[in-house]
Scaffold this motif. Sequence first.
Motif, PDB file in Angstrom:
ATOM      1  N   GLU A  55      -2.339   2.248 -10.223  1.00  0.00           N
ATOM      2  CA  GLU A  55      -2.440   1.322  -9.099  1.00  0.00           C
ATOM      3  C   GLU A  55      -3.683   0.451  -9.221  1.00  0.00           C
ATOM      4  O   GLU A  55      -4.763   0.939  -9.575  1.00  0.00           O
ATOM      5  CB  GLU A  55      -2.515   2.120  -7.803  1.00  0.00           C
ATOM      6  N   CYS A  56      -3.521  -0.828  -8.915  1.00  0.00           N
ATOM      7  CA  CYS A  56      -4.654  -1.759  -8.920  1.00  0.00           C
ATOM      8  C   CYS A  56      -5.539  -1.449  -7.713  1.00  0.00           C
ATOM      9  O   CYS A  56      -5.069  -1.449  -6.571  1.00  0.00           O
ATOM     10  CB  CYS A  56      -4.144  -3.205  -8.850  1.00  0.00           C
ATOM     11  N   THR A  57      -6.816  -1.173  -7.954  1.00  0.00           N
ATOM     12  CA  THR A  57      -7.717  -0.838  -6.846  1.00  0.00           C
ATOM     13  C   THR A  57      -8.109  -2.075  -6.042  1.00  0.00           C
ATOM     14  O   THR A  57      -8.675  -1.973  -4.961  1.00  0.00           O
ATOM     15  CB  THR A  57      -9.004  -0.172  -7.369  1.00  0.00           C
ATOM     16  N   ILE A  58      -7.808  -3.258  -6.574  1.00  0.00           N
ATOM     17  CA  ILE A  58      -8.132  -4.493  -5.852  1.00  0.00           C
ATOM     18  C   ILE A  58      -7.020  -4.858  -4.871  1.00  0.00           C
ATOM     19  O   ILE A  58      -7.277  -5.130  -3.709  1.00  0.00           O
ATOM     20  CB  ILE A  58      -8.332  -5.681  -6.823  1.00  0.00           C
ATOM     21  N   CYS A  59      -5.774  -4.858  -5.341  1.00  0.00           N
ATOM     22  CA  CYS A  59      -4.700  -5.379  -4.494  1.00  0.00           C
ATOM     23  C   CYS A  59      -3.609  -4.371  -4.171  1.00  0.00           C
ATOM     24  O   CYS A  59      -2.741  -4.652  -3.342  1.00  0.00           O
ATOM     25  CB  CYS A  59      -4.080  -6.629  -5.121  1.00  0.00           C
ATOM     26  N   GLY A  60      -3.622  -3.219  -4.829  1.00  0.00           N
ATOM     27  CA  GLY A  60      -2.600  -2.223  -4.512  1.00  0.00           C
ATOM     28  C   GLY A  60      -1.326  -2.331  -5.347  1.00  0.00           C
ATOM     29  O   GLY A  60      -0.417  -1.526  -5.195  1.00  0.00           O
ATOM     30  N   TYR A  61      -1.258  -3.326  -6.229  1.00  0.00           N
ATOM     31  CA  TYR A  61      -0.080  -3.440  -7.109  1.00  0.00           C
ATOM     32  C   TYR A  61       0.033  -2.182  -7.956  1.00  0.00           C
ATOM     33  O   TYR A  61      -0.962  -1.652  -8.444  1.00  0.00           O
ATOM     34  CB  TYR A  61      -0.227  -4.661  -8.027  1.00  0.00           C
ATOM     35  N   ARG A  62       1.260  -1.690  -8.101  1.00  0.00           N
ATOM     36  CA  ARG A  62       1.469  -0.485  -8.903  1.00  0.00           C
ATOM     37  C   ARG A  62       2.203  -0.828 -10.184  1.00  0.00           C
ATOM     38  O   ARG A  62       3.288  -1.421 -10.142  1.00  0.00           O
ATOM     39  CB  ARG A  62       2.272   0.538  -8.118  1.00  0.00           C
ATOM     40  N   VAL A 107      -3.477  -8.272 -17.466  1.00  0.00           N
ATOM     41  CA  VAL A 107      -4.123  -8.288 -16.147  1.00  0.00           C
ATOM     42  C   VAL A 107      -3.088  -8.033 -15.063  1.00  0.00           C
ATOM     43  O   VAL A 107      -1.884  -8.236 -15.269  1.00  0.00           O
ATOM     44  CB  VAL A 107      -4.844  -9.631 -15.857  1.00  0.00           C
ATOM     45  N   CYS A 108      -3.568  -7.605 -13.931  1.00  0.00           N
ATOM     46  CA  CYS A 108      -2.713  -7.364 -12.767  1.00  0.00           C
ATOM     47  C   CYS A 108      -1.916  -8.637 -12.474  1.00  0.00           C
ATOM     48  O   CYS A 108      -2.505  -9.710 -12.307  1.00  0.00           O
ATOM     49  CB  CYS A 108      -3.573  -6.993 -11.560  1.00  0.00           C
ATOM     50  N   PRO A 109      -0.587  -8.558 -12.410  1.00  0.00           N
ATOM     51  CA  PRO A 109       0.204  -9.772 -12.200  1.00  0.00           C
ATOM     52  C   PRO A 109       0.003 -10.380 -10.817  1.00  0.00           C
ATOM     53  O   PRO A 109       0.303 -11.548 -10.602  1.00  0.00           O
ATOM     54  CB  PRO A 109       1.652  -9.297 -12.385  1.00  0.00           C
ATOM     55  N   VAL A 110      -0.531  -9.599  -9.880  1.00  0.00           N
ATOM     56  CA  VAL A 110      -0.732 -10.137  -8.533  1.00  0.00           C
ATOM     57  C   VAL A 110      -2.123 -10.750  -8.381  1.00  0.00           C
ATOM     58  O   VAL A 110      -2.260 -11.909  -8.012  1.00  0.00           O
ATOM     59  CB  VAL A 110      -0.516  -9.045  -7.462  1.00  0.00           C
ATOM     60  N   CYS A 111      -3.176  -9.963  -8.693  1.00  0.00           N
ATOM     61  CA  CYS A 111      -4.527 -10.455  -8.372  1.00  0.00           C
ATOM     62  C   CYS A 111      -5.354 -10.826  -9.601  1.00  0.00           C
ATOM     63  O   CYS A 111      -6.445 -11.377  -9.460  1.00  0.00           O
ATOM     64  CB  CYS A 111      -5.279  -9.439  -7.521  1.00  0.00           C
ATOM     65  N   GLY A 112      -4.845 -10.530 -10.808  1.00  0.00           N
ATOM     66  CA  GLY A 112      -5.563 -10.948 -12.009  1.00  0.00           C
ATOM     67  C   GLY A 112      -6.662 -10.001 -12.461  1.00  0.00           C
ATOM     68  O   GLY A 112      -7.402 -10.323 -13.394  1.00  0.00           O
TER      69      GLY A 112
HETATM   70 FE    FE Z   1      -4.226  -6.402  -8.451  1.00  0.00          FE
END
Ligand code: FE
Length: 227
Positions: A179-186, A212-217
């Motif tokens: 899980e992304c600790t910045i935006c919660g994307y899993r 990189v996280c596809p949502v927040c980068g």
């Molecule tokens: Fe993210």
Amino acid sequence: MDLKALHTISYGLYVIASKDGDEINGQIANTVFQISNDPPTIAISINQQNLTCEFIKKSGLFAVSVLSQETPLSLIGQFGFKSGRDVDKFQGVNYQTTPKGLPYLTDDVLSFIEARVIQNVDAGTHNIFVGEITHAEVLKQGNPMTYAYYHQVKRGSTPPSAPTYIKESERRNGMDIYECTICGYRYDPAEGDRENNILPGTLFEELPDDWVCPVCGAGKDAFEKVG
Ligand code: FE
């Protein structure tokens, strides 16, 4: 009381924008609906902590951009997981302005609606703004992004400030979810990451270093194993 009943309600996905003098800001919202026909009115629900809420209260105006299914996760990350207090969310984004000077997005957007606030309801964490439509245009044909499509097909995440936020539990299968600790994307290896051409079955450890996280980068080091 089974609050899971709320998960059966349908929503869309929109960028709501407003302004304060020369400053503009916008955010992702899933709650936009038509109220009446004559005069044509719509309502939106906005978190009171958000800068956009402040701007709407000050200007008495808001503009809704209706996102299409083609909207990339990164755009939703830009408007949904960052604050206009820290960044200019419209930087690098194609937009134009409505007759009253509010920004609306021009890529991956089906239509936009400009409204003037006629009622403002304090609903606790959120404000409900009812607006009379002052301008509206259809930009292109296509399918609007629904909240279900965003979660199930695009595999997007939801910030805790959204009215529909629920703490998601861990998911099935033997492969570790991160899980992304910045935006919660899993990142779910069973699904891969289609926007970054990562095939289903790719373990998190196998992702390229520059993924990189596809949502927040955020980079891979911002991810933690779930569970
Ligand atoms: Fe993210």
